[in-house]
Enzyme design. Structure first.
Site, PDB file in Angstrom:
ATOM      1  N   THR A   1      -3.888   7.055 -21.828  1.00 51.37           N
ATOM      2  CA  THR A   1      -3.793   5.712 -21.286  1.00 51.37           C
ATOM      3  C   THR A   1      -2.329   5.293 -21.357  1.00 51.37           C
ATOM      4  OG1 THR A   1      -4.221   4.814 -23.480  1.00 51.37           O
ATOM      5  CG2 THR A   1      -6.105   4.972 -22.017  1.00 51.37           C
TER       6      THR A   1
ATOM      7  N   LYS B   1      -2.814   0.702 -25.179  1.00 52.41           N
ATOM      8  CA  LYS B   1      -3.097   1.097 -26.564  1.00 52.41           C
ATOM      9  C   LYS B   1      -1.787   1.183 -27.361  1.00 52.41           C
ATOM     10  CE  LYS B   1      -7.358   3.294 -25.121  1.00 52.41           C
ATOM     11  NZ  LYS B   1      -8.178   4.498 -24.994  1.00 52.41           N
TER      12      LYS B   1
ATOM     13  N   ASP C   1      -6.261  14.844 -24.654  1.00 54.04           N
ATOM     14  CA  ASP C   1      -6.353  13.424 -24.297  1.00 54.04           C
ATOM     15  C   ASP C   1      -5.768  12.659 -25.484  1.00 54.04           C
ATOM     16  OD1 ASP C   1      -7.079  10.769 -23.993  1.00 54.04           O
ATOM     17  OD2 ASP C   1      -9.083  11.209 -23.235  1.00 54.04           O
TER      18      ASP C   1
ATOM     19  N   TYR D   1       0.849  -1.191   0.000  1.00 52.84           N
ATOM     20  CA  TYR D   1       0.000   0.000   0.000  1.00 52.84           C
ATOM     21  C   TYR D   1       0.881   1.236   0.000  1.00 52.84           C
ATOM     22  CZ  TYR D   1      -5.084   0.329   0.373  1.00 52.84           C
ATOM     23  OH  TYR D   1      -6.415   0.422   0.088  1.00 52.84           O
TER      24      TYR D   1
ATOM     25  N   GLU E   1      -0.274   4.897  -0.461  1.00 55.40           N
ATOM     26  CA  GLU E   1      -1.028   6.142  -0.628  1.00 55.40           C
ATOM     27  C   GLU E   1      -0.113   7.356  -0.478  1.00 55.40           C
ATOM     28  OE1 GLU E   1      -4.167   5.986   2.195  1.00 55.40           O
ATOM     29  OE2 GLU E   1      -5.426   4.683   0.965  1.00 55.40           O
TER      30      GLU E   1
ATOM     31  N   ARG F   1      -2.370  -1.537 -18.545  1.00 58.10           N
ATOM     32  CA  ARG F   1      -3.591  -0.738 -18.575  1.00 58.10           C
ATOM     33  C   ARG F   1      -3.579   0.264 -17.427  1.00 58.10           C
ATOM     34  NH1 ARG F   1      -7.358  -2.600 -21.967  1.00 58.10           N
ATOM     35  NH2 ARG F   1      -8.973  -1.428 -20.857  1.00 58.10           N
TER      36      ARG F   1
END
Length: 497
Positions: free
Chosen positions: A269, A272, A243, A87, A89, A278
């Site tokens: 992204t 692609k 984008d 984790y 954060e 991803r």
């Protein structure tokens, strides 16, 4: 020897080995359980065999979905690694949990490689690699820079835009979160040419006065004229955001126009055409604003510096997301290292050549392509001239082991019909296909179109009757066999031989 000593150490600490399983017991001998150390095929054969079937589908088929690609073995190894256990954060150096010194190293390296891949100076650009997707990245921009109800403007979804830029259905339903929480007004393509109508875009923008103007889309086969967007954004006082999810690989390889020359914020992204895991990524300007630009968002205090960094990073976490996916960030770092190589540039050049070869092959057979061709990695085939629907054609292609996706296309009256398909070349180029191979693929597509037309003529276009006409269809079986023989000639990146 190492394995034996590991077992001795575990036994001294209360661990117990049972075959391939590692278990732990307390002092009373009660098993607490650490789970099995078994391979997937043993631990869960149900999931394993479904995954194996998907692997075979990928290997035996022709992948033409423009937003899909095949990653390398190293990326897959990072995705399936122990990094998923941690984790983290917060940002590197300021985490909410301890034990993140190595995670910080990985994320910092990933950020450095992201800037290097696109030729960006860390003095003028910052990057956040934590978004779970490009939609998450886009929403972080809106959350960080706007108030609820503020205005955004992007390309209309039926014109090739992305729903994350805002979208209402014709009956007024708000489909996109961007339209639910903010006010969105789209600009559109010219329905006769399929190209963006920049004059109408400017007229709309000056009337609507969006705070963020968005360029980039999901299904636009031509170059984006960023200089025109910059002028319009400056006239209406908007932040200019790009984008580049579809074309980020082309941008990195310098095989298309560069949005970083004109835009304030760029999102993408990470899969692609970029050929990574991803996820999403955000680039934002830092430092002094150029004097030639008009007023930009968040300049109310008279500052002459961009102030995107704090707002965007805070929007990603803690406003919208929890801990970043460290396995994804490591996999992205691996992919970005590859993006900066001459081999990757050659790959993207081949992607464009293959798209143009496919477009030429279809055009030579009197097929209609939106805008008459392509400048990038995708093309839009208008099937209405053949009397077909995109939905029925997609079904036939999938039965024959070709995957692509139906797409809405504007007709001359501006009404929307699902009359086409979007086709992309990155995935099959990753498998080694060249121009001649895409001419063969064009032949497969035309055979699938002929089958679709024949079944529609005999059984009709309605879904139930049409699907009934596909059962036990000899033409489909024959085409499927030909496609499988073709596809299995090409290796799959990251797969065992």
């Amino acid at each position: 020897m190492e394995n034996r000593w590991h077992r001795v150490l575990h036994l001294r600490n209360g661990f117990r080995w049972s075959g391939s399983s590692l278990k732990v017991s307390n002092r009373d001998g009660v098993q607490c359980g650490l789970g099995d150390n078994q391979p997937l095929c043993v631990a869960d054969p149900d999931v394993f065999w479904i995954m194996e079937k998907e692997k075979q589908r990928q290997f035996k088929g022709i992948e033409l979905i423009a937003s899909e690609n095949f990653v390398c073995r190293a990326v897959m190894e990072a995705l399936g690694s122990h990094l998923t256990n941690k984790y983290s954060e917060g940002m590197p150096g300021v985490r909410y949990y301890g034990g993140n010194q190595y995670i910080d190293e990985i994320e910092t390296l990933c950020c450095e490689r992201a800037l290097a891949a696109f030729g960006l100076d860390s003095e003028n650009w910052g990057v956040n690699v934590q978004p779970y997707s490009c939609t998450s990245a886009n929403f972080a921009i809106y959350t960080g820079l706007l108030l609820p109800g503020d205005r955004i403007m992007g390309l209309d979804t039926p014109s090739g835009g992305n729903t994350s830029h805002g979208y209402y259905t014709p009956n007024g339903r708000k489909v996109s979160g961007a339209s639910i929480f903010f006010e969105s007004l789209p600009y559109k393509v010219n329905p006769q040419t399929g190209y963006i109508d920049y004059d109408k875009l400017e007229e709309k923008a000056l009337d609507f006065r969006p705070k963020i103007l968005i360029c980039g889309g999901s299904s636009y086969p031509r170059e984006w004229e960023y200089a025109k967007f910059r002028l319009i954004a400056d006239k209406c006082g908007a932040v200019l955001m790009c984008d580049m999810a579809q074309i980020s690989g082309l941008v990195a390889a310098k095989e298309c126009a560069n949005p970083f020359d004109y835009c304030d914020i760029v999102t993408s992204t990470t899969h692609k055409s970029l050929r990574g895991p991803r996820g999403g990524i955000i680039f934002y300007r830092k430092g002094l604003k150029p004097r030639k630009r008009g007023l930009l968002l968040s300049q109310g205090d008279g500052s002459d510096k961009y102030d995107f960094e704090e707002e965007i990073n805070f929007a990603v976490f803690p406003a919208l997301q929890g801990g970043p996916h460290n396995n994804h960030i490591a996999a992205l770092a691996i992919a970005l290292k590859q993006v900066a190589t001459p081999e990757y540039k050659a790959y993207m050049q081949q992607v464009k050549k293959n798209a143009q070869a496919l477009a030429s092959a279809l055009l030579s057979r009197k097929c209609r392509l939106v805008t008459g061709g392509t400048d990038n990695h995708l093309l839009l085939w208008d099937l209405r001239t053949l009397g077909l629907t995109g939905k029925n054609f997609e079904v036939v292609c999938e039965m024959c082991h070709i995957t692509l996706n139906k797409i809405a296309i504007f007709d001359d009256n501006g009404t929307i019909t699902p009359g086409g398909v979007r086709i992309g070349t990155p995935a099959m180029t990753s498998r080694g296909c060249l121009e001649n191979d895409f001419q063969t693929i064009a032949g497969f597509l035309l055979r699938a179109a002929h089958i679709t037309s024949t079944v529609q003529r005999v059984h009709g276009k309605l879904q139930k009757a049409f699907l009934g006409g596909l059962q036990n269809n000899k033409d489909i079986v024959d085409l499927q066999s030909g496609i499988e023989n073709f596809a299995t000639r090409f290796a799959m990146p990251g797969f065992d031989a």
